[in-house]
Write an enzyme that holds these catalytic residues in place. Structure first.
Site, PDB file in Angstrom:
ATOM      1  N   SER A   1       0.792  -1.233   0.000  1.00 13.17           N
ATOM      2  CA  SER A   1       0.000   0.000   0.000  1.00 13.17           C
ATOM      3  C   SER A   1       0.823   1.281   0.000  1.00 13.17           C
ATOM      4  CB  SER A   1      -0.971   0.007   1.182  1.00 13.17           C
ATOM      5  OG  SER A   1      -2.004  -0.935   0.975  1.00 13.17           O
TER       6      SER A   1
ATOM      7  N   ARG B   1     -11.243  -8.708  -9.064  1.00 18.81           N
ATOM      8  CA  ARG B   1     -10.747  -8.821  -7.688  1.00 18.81           C
ATOM      9  C   ARG B   1     -11.543  -7.928  -6.745  1.00 18.81           C
ATOM     10  NH1 ARG B   1      -4.530  -9.060  -5.606  1.00 18.81           N
ATOM     11  NH2 ARG B   1      -4.730 -11.031  -6.703  1.00 18.81           N
TER      12      ARG B   1
ATOM     13  N   TYR C   1     -11.018   1.590   4.696  1.00 21.90           N
ATOM     14  CA  TYR C   1      -9.842   1.263   3.894  1.00 21.90           C
ATOM     15  C   TYR C   1     -10.217   0.214   2.862  1.00 21.90           C
ATOM     16  CZ  TYR C   1      -4.884   0.634   2.930  1.00 21.90           C
ATOM     17  OH  TYR C   1      -3.653   0.596   2.333  1.00 21.90           O
TER      18      TYR C   1
END
Length: 406
Positions: free
Chosen positions: A61, A158, A173
């Site tokens: 990330s 995904r 998040y």
């Protein structure tokens, strides 16, 4: 040897961590710290050569910061807008419902979203998009549909879970920055790697960075093994688990995942952080007015409340920068923003974020200091690594102050 360095060396000797690479630099480069500890692998028969600043890691990330910078470059050029719906380029998002619960017979209850999803909401995680594991409704939806989000190497397959709240009303998040990366690709008709290389990496002299190690064998030979903390012994061991940069067959994902996909070295990543300290003067990667916006609070009251609730969990707080609970926080357009000073030296306005394998970066424009703690250890939010990361950051502020006779 500094106290925090001794703590790291002791942790390595006791197999508490395999190693770490630490980088820090100030605005003009007159202060710089770069040191590596430990080895590339704990695997039996693995490459146990020393870690170096040029060792290649999956930064996960930490990718999000670079995707956010590139998105704002397109806002500057008038190619994208912060506040217009993104459906022109990503029509698929227009039909994403909000999951509100489950019926008595166990079926998901879904309703259309009303507020448009915008680039601003994507960049500050207020779109309603999440990762399956981050929200119980998302996890239950995936279980109901038998959806293994990590099985596909395609972004749209995904990250297909419904929204978990009305866009703009809260914070969670998730895959918002991955979709911001897709927005960049569709608006420019370039892959995210092509755009980043042209508009971010090359201007900063970055060469060792990619979304696909298979295309960079020169980087793959320097790739650091992933380690995990054994639940029984608490010590490091190797792992053969599937990682998010792989699909269900453990092949590399095919799409550029703007929220998690980059492989690079700590010595290359620090160049991005330092550029944020200097671009209010040289405007190399963002204009000064854009930089101010990038570092300004963005969340609604509901967003701040939700983020604070998530950060009340110690593991989540460790994974998201480890700032003490008493320091108020918001979100800018690239990471968590401190809304007050931290006792370790970080000033109000400092931006922080990290990556899944316990990487954490900070960028403090007021003090003029940035840094990154890099390792490859799972699970995220590791308490022992968090202690070392905080000791490193505090020591950097002390050393920097001493270098300036402050």
């Amino acid at each position: 040897m500094a106290d925090f360095e001794q703590l790291i060396e002791t942790a390595i000797a006791e197999n508490e961590i395999p190693g770490a690479v630490l980088q820090a630099v100030n605005r003009d480069g007159s202060f710089a710290y770069s040191k590596s500890f430990g080895k590339r692998s704990v695997r039996e028969g693995g490459d146990r050569s020393p870690l170096t600043p040029s060792s290649i890691m999956w930064v996960a990330s930490c990718t999000k910061l670079m995707t956010s910078i590139c998105a704002m470059q397109l806002v500057e050029r008038g190619v994208l807008s912060l506040d217009e719906p993104v459906y022109k380029h990503i029509p698929e998002l227009k039909d994403f419902p909000i999951i509100t619960g489950f019926s008595a017979d166990g079926k998901p209850i879904e309703t259309p979203h009303k507020n448009p999803i915008t680039l601003r909401l994507l960049l500050c995680h207020s779109s309603g998009l999440t990762y399956d594991a981050m929200h119980p409704l998302a996890a239950a939806w995936s279980k109901y549909h038998g959806h293994d989000s990590g099985a596909s190497g395609k972004l749209l397959e995904r990250f297909s879970c419904p929204l978990v709240f009305e866009p703009g009303t809260a914070w969670i998040y998730g895959a918002s920055i991955d979709y911001a990366g897709l927005l960049i690709e569709r608006a420019t008709k370039k892959t995210l790697e092509e755009f980043m290389k042209e508009n971010l990496w090359e201007p900063l002299g970055i060469k060792d960075m990619t979304f696909n190690l298979g295309r960079r064998p020169d980087l793959k030979v320097r790739f650091v093994d992933m380690s995990v903390r054994d639940e029984t012994t608490g010590k490091m061991r190797s792992t053969d688990a599937r990682h998010p940069y792989q699909d269900g067959n453990k092949d590399e994902v095919t799409d550029c995942m703007g929220g998690q996909g980059i492989f690079t070295s700590p010595e290359e990543y620090i160049k991005v952080l330092q550029a944020l300290l200097t671009c209010d003067e040289n405007e190399k990667i963002l204009k000064k007015e854009t930089l101010e916006l990038f570092f300004s609070p963005q969340l609604s009251e509901g967003g701040i409340a939700m983020m604070s609730m998530i950060l009340s969990d110690p593991m989540a707080n460790n994974a998201m920068g480890g700032v003490p609970q008493g320091v108020k926080k918001d979100w800018g357009l690239g990471g968590i923003l401190l809304c007050g000073d931290d006792a370790d030296g970080k000033r109000e306005g400092t931006m922080i974020w990290g990556g899944l394998p316990n990487l954490i970066w900070f960028c403090d424009r007021k003090t003029g200091l940035c840094g990154i703690f890099s390792c490859q250890v799972l699970p995220t939010g590791d308490a022992k690594i968090a202690v070392l990361q905080r000791e490193f950051e505090a020591a950097m502020y002390k050393q920097y102050s001493k270098s300036r006779n402050v």
